[in-house]
Every structure is written in structure tokens, then in C-alpha cells.
Design a protein around this motif. Structure first.
Motif, mmCIF file in Angstrom:
data_model
loop_
_atom_site.group_PDB
_atom_site.id
_atom_site.type_symbol
_atom_site.label_atom_id
_atom_site.label_comp_id
_atom_site.label_asym_id
_atom_site.label_seq_id
_atom_site.Cartn_x
_atom_site.Cartn_y
_atom_site.Cartn_z
ATOM 1 N N VAL A 1 -6.555 -10.688 -4.637
ATOM 2 C CA VAL A 1 -5.470 -9.678 -4.342
ATOM 3 C C VAL A 1 -6.300 -8.934 -2.845
ATOM 4 C CG1 VAL A 1 -4.632 -7.495 -4.784
ATOM 5 C CG2 VAL A 1 -4.949 -9.010 -6.317
ATOM 6 N N LYS A 2 -5.619 -9.065 -1.573
ATOM 7 C CA LYS A 2 -6.481 -8.819 -0.585
ATOM 8 C C LYS A 2 -5.924 -7.667 -0.132
ATOM 9 C CE LYS A 2 -7.076 -13.420 1.044
ATOM 10 N NZ LYS A 2 -6.850 -14.759 2.030
ATOM 11 N N THR A 3 -6.867 -6.461 0.355
ATOM 12 C CA THR A 3 -6.690 -5.367 0.471
ATOM 13 C C THR A 3 -5.955 -5.090 2.104
ATOM 14 O OG1 THR A 3 -8.595 -5.034 1.841
ATOM 15 C CG2 THR A 3 -8.561 -4.305 -0.424
ATOM 16 N N PRO A 4 -4.882 -4.469 2.293
ATOM 17 C CA PRO A 4 -4.023 -4.183 3.479
ATOM 18 C C PRO A 4 -4.808 -3.507 4.425
ATOM 19 C CG PRO A 4 -3.004 -2.973 1.802
ATOM 20 C CD PRO A 4 -4.204 -3.701 1.161
ATOM 21 N N VAL A 5 -5.863 -2.750 3.972
ATOM 22 C CA VAL A 5 -6.674 -1.908 4.700
ATOM 23 C C VAL A 5 -8.101 -1.653 4.345
ATOM 24 C CG1 VAL A 5 -4.696 -0.126 5.672
ATOM 25 C CG2 VAL A 5 -6.074 0.320 3.471
ATOM 26 N N GLU B 1 -5.368 0.905 11.090
ATOM 27 C CA GLU B 1 -4.861 -0.177 10.485
ATOM 28 C C GLU B 1 -3.509 -0.456 9.874
ATOM 29 O OE1 GLU B 1 -9.068 -2.007 9.106
ATOM 30 O OE2 GLU B 1 -8.287 -0.696 7.648
ATOM 31 N N SER B 2 -2.963 0.736 9.648
ATOM 32 C CA SER B 2 -1.555 0.826 8.853
ATOM 33 C C SER B 2 -0.443 0.423 9.938
ATOM 34 C CB SER B 2 -1.523 2.054 8.278
ATOM 35 O OG SER B 2 -1.249 2.937 9.137
ATOM 36 N N LYS B 3 -0.985 0.358 11.211
ATOM 37 C CA LYS B 3 0.222 0.075 12.279
ATOM 38 C C LYS B 3 0.429 -1.280 12.026
ATOM 39 C CE LYS B 3 -1.512 3.655 15.328
ATOM 40 N NZ LYS B 3 -2.338 4.041 16.531
ATOM 41 N N SER B 4 -0.412 -2.091 11.613
ATOM 42 C CA SER B 4 -0.016 -3.506 11.477
ATOM 43 C C SER B 4 0.709 -4.290 10.105
ATOM 44 C CB SER B 4 -1.437 -4.496 11.322
ATOM 45 O OG SER B 4 -2.100 -4.207 10.209
ATOM 46 N N LEU B 5 0.862 -2.797 9.349
ATOM 47 C CA LEU B 5 1.770 -3.067 8.065
ATOM 48 C C LEU B 5 3.175 -2.963 8.307
ATOM 49 C CD1 LEU B 5 -0.589 -1.384 5.576
ATOM 50 C CD2 LEU B 5 -0.731 -3.724 6.094
ATOM 51 N N LYS B 6 4.050 -3.635 7.530
ATOM 52 C CA LYS B 6 5.574 -3.591 7.615
ATOM 53 C C LYS B 6 6.084 -2.384 6.646
ATOM 54 C CE LYS B 6 5.896 -7.218 10.314
ATOM 55 N NZ LYS B 6 6.162 -7.206 11.757
ATOM 56 N N THR B 7 7.133 -1.815 7.043
ATOM 57 C CA THR B 7 7.701 -0.819 6.349
ATOM 58 C C THR B 7 9.074 -0.968 6.560
ATOM 59 O OG1 THR B 7 7.629 0.825 7.786
ATOM 60 C CG2 THR B 7 5.838 0.885 6.191
ATOM 61 N N GLY B 8 10.164 -0.496 5.420
ATOM 62 C CA GLY B 8 11.372 -0.484 5.550
ATOM 63 C C GLY B 8 12.008 -1.634 5.791
ATOM 64 N N GLY B 9 12.981 -1.588 6.769
ATOM 65 C CA GLY B 9 13.801 -2.841 7.211
ATOM 66 C C GLY B 9 13.147 -3.811 7.647
ATOM 67 N N LYS C 1 -9.732 -8.713 2.825
ATOM 68 C CA LYS C 1 -10.680 -9.205 1.780
ATOM 69 C C LYS C 1 -10.334 -8.716 0.241
ATOM 70 C CE LYS C 1 -13.157 -11.003 5.115
ATOM 71 N NZ LYS C 1 -12.877 -12.403 5.288
ATOM 72 N N SER C 2 -10.888 -9.510 -0.659
ATOM 73 C CA SER C 2 -10.351 -9.348 -1.929
ATOM 74 C C SER C 2 -10.944 -8.008 -2.745
ATOM 75 C CB SER C 2 -10.894 -10.560 -2.917
ATOM 76 O OG SER C 2 -10.718 -10.212 -4.148
ATOM 77 N N CYS C 3 -9.910 -7.338 -3.079
ATOM 78 C CA CYS C 3 -10.220 -5.963 -3.993
ATOM 79 C C CYS C 3 -10.341 -6.363 -5.393
ATOM 80 C CB CYS C 3 -9.097 -5.013 -3.485
ATOM 81 S SG CYS C 3 -7.596 -5.527 -4.034
ATOM 82 N N ALA C 4 -9.636 -7.485 -5.568
ATOM 83 C CA ALA C 4 -9.593 -7.943 -7.161
ATOM 84 C C ALA C 4 -9.067 -9.426 -7.251
ATOM 85 C CB ALA C 4 -8.369 -7.175 -7.975
ATOM 86 N N ALA D 1 0.820 -1.099 -0.010
ATOM 87 C CA ALA D 1 0.172 -0.027 0.010
ATOM 88 C C ALA D 1 0.965 1.203 0.125
ATOM 89 C CB ALA D 1 -0.956 -0.077 1.331
ATOM 90 N N ARG D 2 0.477 2.051 -0.662
ATOM 91 C CA ARG D 2 1.213 3.456 -0.904
ATOM 92 C C ARG D 2 0.134 4.421 -0.567
ATOM 93 N NH1 ARG D 2 3.790 3.575 -5.599
ATOM 94 N NH2 ARG D 2 1.747 4.248 -6.648
#
Length: 145
Positions: free
Chosen positions: A76-80, A119-127, A62-65, A23-24
Motif C-alpha cells: 500500500v503506497k503512501t500518497p504523501v 505533495e497533495s497538489k498531485s493527488l486527484k479529487t472530486g470529478g 513507498k509502502s506503508c503496509a 488520503a483524507r
């Protein structure tokens, strides 16, 4: 940009590693969603793309596509959680764009998130994302992109 086993992992994106999606967050608060290079390598050449329609509300994970390759058909499951505001017409006419440019022209949907900050707190970023993908590839015996 980081690379794990030949798979590009841009460190400025947010990832749901389990679902192989990124996600961006855009300047206007919307979120662009796509498949990772790792997902593309696992799937092989994508030959079909069926997104949910704009206006559709989709819960996190859940699936967005749906995408289809010679080896795989899957969601393709949505990250948020959020509402689909745009689908990628370029990918609809040429699904292989997802493989060629998964983090650019091959995006899957654009969404208006319901609770990005929460919800974005559960996503991984960077290293953290790079380490998580490395561990996932190890556990799955993945040879490389």
C-alpha cells in the motif's frame, strides 16, 4: 459519492490513482490513508495486513503496509511523505475490513505528513478523480466491482 463501474469513489477524498490509494486530511492535520474500492475488487478478499510501525518515516509512493489476498500480495503506497502515527488494530485482527469498508473502518495507516500542501497538489479529487479512475478502468479492461 460517485460510483465508477460499481466501485465507490468518495469525491471528498484525495487519490493517487496510479497506486489505488486515498488520503483524507483530518482536522488536526494528520492524514488517513487507505486502499480504494477498485483496489479491493482487484485484490479480492484481503487476508493479511502488515503495516509499518508507528514512528516510521515513509516517502511518497513507498509502502506503508503490505496486504495479501488469495490473488495478490503487495504494498500500500503512501500518497504523501510523512511519519506513521497509527496503524489500524481492527484491520490487523480482521483484514477483510479493508474490503468491507475501505473508506471507513478499513483504513490502513494514519500519518503526519511532511509537506501536505506541496505533495497533495498531485493527488486527484472530486470529478477529476472520478474521470481518472474511469480512464484507468477502461485501459485495464476492468469489468466492475
Amino acid at each position: 459519492m460517485a460510483s465508477v463501474r460499481g466501485c465507490n469513489i468518495p469525491e471528498d477524498l484525495s487519490y493517487n490513482v496510479d497506486n489505488n490509494v486515498w488520503a483524507r486530511r483530518e482536522a488536526d492535520g494528520t492524514v488517513t490513508v487507505g486502499l480504494t474500492a477498485y483496489a479491493c475488487s482487484l485484490a479480492g478478499e484481503i487476508v493479511a495486513y502488515t503495516p509499518k510501525k508507528a514512528g516510521k518515516d515513509i516517502a511518497k509512493d513507498k509502502s506503508c503496509a503490505t496486504v495479501e489476498s488469495g490473488k495478490w500480495v503487495g504494498p500500500v503506497k503512501t500518497p504523501v511523505t510523512g511519519s506513521v502515527i497509527a496503524v489500524n488494530d481492527a484491520v490487523a485482527s480482521k483484514p477483510g475490513l479493508i474490503n468491507k469498508d475501505p473508506y471507513g473502518e478499513g483504513w490502513v495507516v494514519k500519518m503526519k505528513p511532511s509537506d501536505w500542501d506541496g505533495e497533495s497538489k498531485s493527488l486527484k479529487t472530486g470529478g477529476d478523480a472520478v474521470s481518472a479512475f474511469e480512464a484507468k478502468m477502461d485501459s485495464e479492461g476492468f469489468k466492475g466491482c
